[in-house]
Design a protein around this motif. Structure first.
Motif, PDB file in Angstrom:
ATOM      1  N   GLU A 164       0.842  -1.197   0.000  1.00  0.00           N
ATOM      2  CA  GLU A 164       0.000   0.000   0.000  1.00  0.00           C
ATOM      3  C   GLU A 164       0.877   1.246   0.000  1.00  0.00           C
ATOM      4  N   GLY A 188       2.817   7.515   1.274  1.00  0.00           N
ATOM      5  CA  GLY A 188       3.010   8.948   1.062  1.00  0.00           C
ATOM      6  C   GLY A 188       4.162   9.221   0.115  1.00  0.00           C
ATOM      7  N   THR A 246       2.499  14.473  -0.086  1.00  0.00           N
ATOM      8  CA  THR A 246       1.136  13.954  -0.164  1.00  0.00           C
ATOM      9  C   THR A 246       1.076  12.670   0.643  1.00  0.00           C
ATOM     10  N   ALA A 285      -1.481   9.288   2.082  1.00  0.00           N
ATOM     11  CA  ALA A 285      -2.710   8.514   1.926  1.00  0.00           C
ATOM     12  C   ALA A 285      -3.713   8.924   2.995  1.00  0.00           C
ATOM     13  N   ASP A 286      -4.995   8.810   2.661  1.00  0.00           N
ATOM     14  CA  ASP A 286      -6.032   9.213   3.615  1.00  0.00           C
ATOM     15  C   ASP A 286      -5.927   8.443   4.927  1.00  0.00           C
ATOM     16  N   SER A 287      -5.466   7.200   4.862  1.00  0.00           N
ATOM     17  CA  SER A 287      -5.411   6.365   6.062  1.00  0.00           C
ATOM     18  C   SER A 287      -4.389   6.855   7.088  1.00  0.00           C
ATOM     19  N   LYS A 334      -3.220  10.361   6.935  1.00  0.00           N
ATOM     20  CA  LYS A 334      -3.240  11.823   6.942  1.00  0.00           C
ATOM     21  C   LYS A 334      -3.592  12.335   8.331  1.00  0.00           C
ATOM     22  N   GLY A 335      -2.843  13.336   8.786  1.00  0.00           N
ATOM     23  CA  GLY A 335      -3.066  13.885  10.115  1.00  0.00           C
ATOM     24  C   GLY A 335      -2.269  13.181  11.199  1.00  0.00           C
ATOM     25  N   ARG A 336      -1.692  12.023  10.869  1.00  0.00           N
ATOM     26  CA  ARG A 336      -0.885  11.272  11.845  1.00  0.00           C
ATOM     27  C   ARG A 336       0.564  11.129  11.403  1.00  0.00           C
TER      28      ARG A 336
END
Length: 115
Positions: A46, A49, A59, A61-63, A65-67
């Protein structure tokens, strides 16, 4: 010969942090997209980033993001994945890569998130 060497994996409890490093030799990083991927047991690899060519845009990955934070240091020929607020589902082997799936890969480093 271009090589990537990763370091920084390990075991951590949920909510903890780790920083992965990827050191390059034989090339200048700024001419490549610099990527992190991961592969959990029994799952496909997978994308996590990327730092775009030139190192100005990251950039994730949404999974993650923020962490997670991805950044590079061209002077050290290295790029990094700072992982915060780790979850058990972040467990896997993490690989650094330059040039995309057909490019150069690191050897992988194990990250285990477990209580």
């Amino acid at each position: 010969q271009v090589q990537l060497v990763e370091s920084g994996g390990g075991s951590v409890q949920p909510g903890g942090s780790l920083r992965l490093s990827c050191a390059a030799s034989g090339t200048t990083l700024s001419v490549y997209n610099m990527n992190w991927y991961r592969q959990a047991p029994g799952k496909q690899r997978e994308w996590v980033g990327r730092i775009a060519t030139g190192g100005l845009m990251a950039t994730l990955a949404d999974s993650v993001k923020g962490r997670f934070i991805i950044y590079g240091d061209n002077a050290k020929k290295s790029f990094y994945l700072q992982m915060n607020s780790l979850k058990p589902e972040d467990t896997g082997v993490y690989y650094c890569n330059i040039g995309g799936t057909g490019g150069v890969w690191g050897q992988g480093t194990q990250v285990t998130v477990s209580s």
